[in-house]
Motif scaffolding. Sequence first.
Motif: not given
Length: 360
Positions: A23-39
């Motif tokens: 699940v590592h790659d799927a988590f990295v993709r999903f976790a990015s979407t939780l961060l509203a701040d682009a930085r």
Amino acid sequence: MAGQSQRQAFLNRVASAVPQHDVHDAFVRFASTLLADARHEKLFRRMADRADIHHRYSVLAPATDPSSPSVDAHGFFRRGSFPSTSARMRRFQAEALPLALTAVGRLGLGPAVQGTTHLIVTSCTGLYAPGLDLELAAALGIEPSVERTMVGFMGCYAAFNALKLARHIVRSDPDARVLIVNLELCTLHLQETSDLEQILSFLVFADGCAAAWVTGEPGGLALDRFRTVLLPDTADLITWQVGDQGFDMYLSGKVPGAISHGLRPVLPEILDGAVAAEIELWAVHPGGRTVIDAVQSALELASGTLDASRRVLAEFGNMSSATIMFVLERLMAEAVTGQRGIALGFGPGLTAETLLFHAA
């Protein structure tokens, strides 16, 4: 009494198992979407690339559609509707026994496992009763009267406490046959959050199980001496609390620095008079790349000394209490009789658990 003091306990066998879903790659993709701040998203991506983790396994199948509102294929972790603690515990109960049986089966004990006299189970990611210990005994054909011990909520260093207990048992009863199972389903405790530090902590955790066989029969690794070190002023750096939506993990970015600073002055105590250069086998709990780096730097270890820990981190991530056993499994496969070794694990406290051993 003199004979009792000379009895030795041996970690004869270790076997490991992980669920089938990477699940590592799927988590990295999903976790990015939780961060509203682009930085923050950019920083997370950079940290994920530098984590030196390539695979992590889960009992949950990953979502295959990058636009899915859930990190997993069946919507267990759906955005805006993450599961309650009770739902997570039901999933833990459903998944724990099959994974544990796979690990125990890989020990290759065959019918001998039914002669288990003591059963020790560690976990900090799931609780239920009647528990995994009773289920395992029944499924393996072990006598219901087997002495059972559950080690719960001690975090990443719990395997050391299980091994300590097994050593005490064998030293007091040379005919004891101790089966240890370290099982953690860390991925069941993902939280819906936009906090970067918390999301980075989720980046390293995974599911896994290790089984071990400890007896008084020479073979494998001789368990020579344990030592616990509590690093001062670090109690708030690693916490693990039961929340309404799973267990809440906090892993501070200050942990590697605390480990590096705290290990140096206690190293003579940990090594019991030896020096680091005399230790040939090193098993360091791979809590993350920076944790391994901190230990290597603090103890001035040569390049390659901690390769077994780095390989486990890359291939499986941090599986809490099971992880150090994955490292020991690899060292045992390569060890030469007489080589001296040390295992170190870190967890809430901030506690460092250590074990001196030698290849029998």
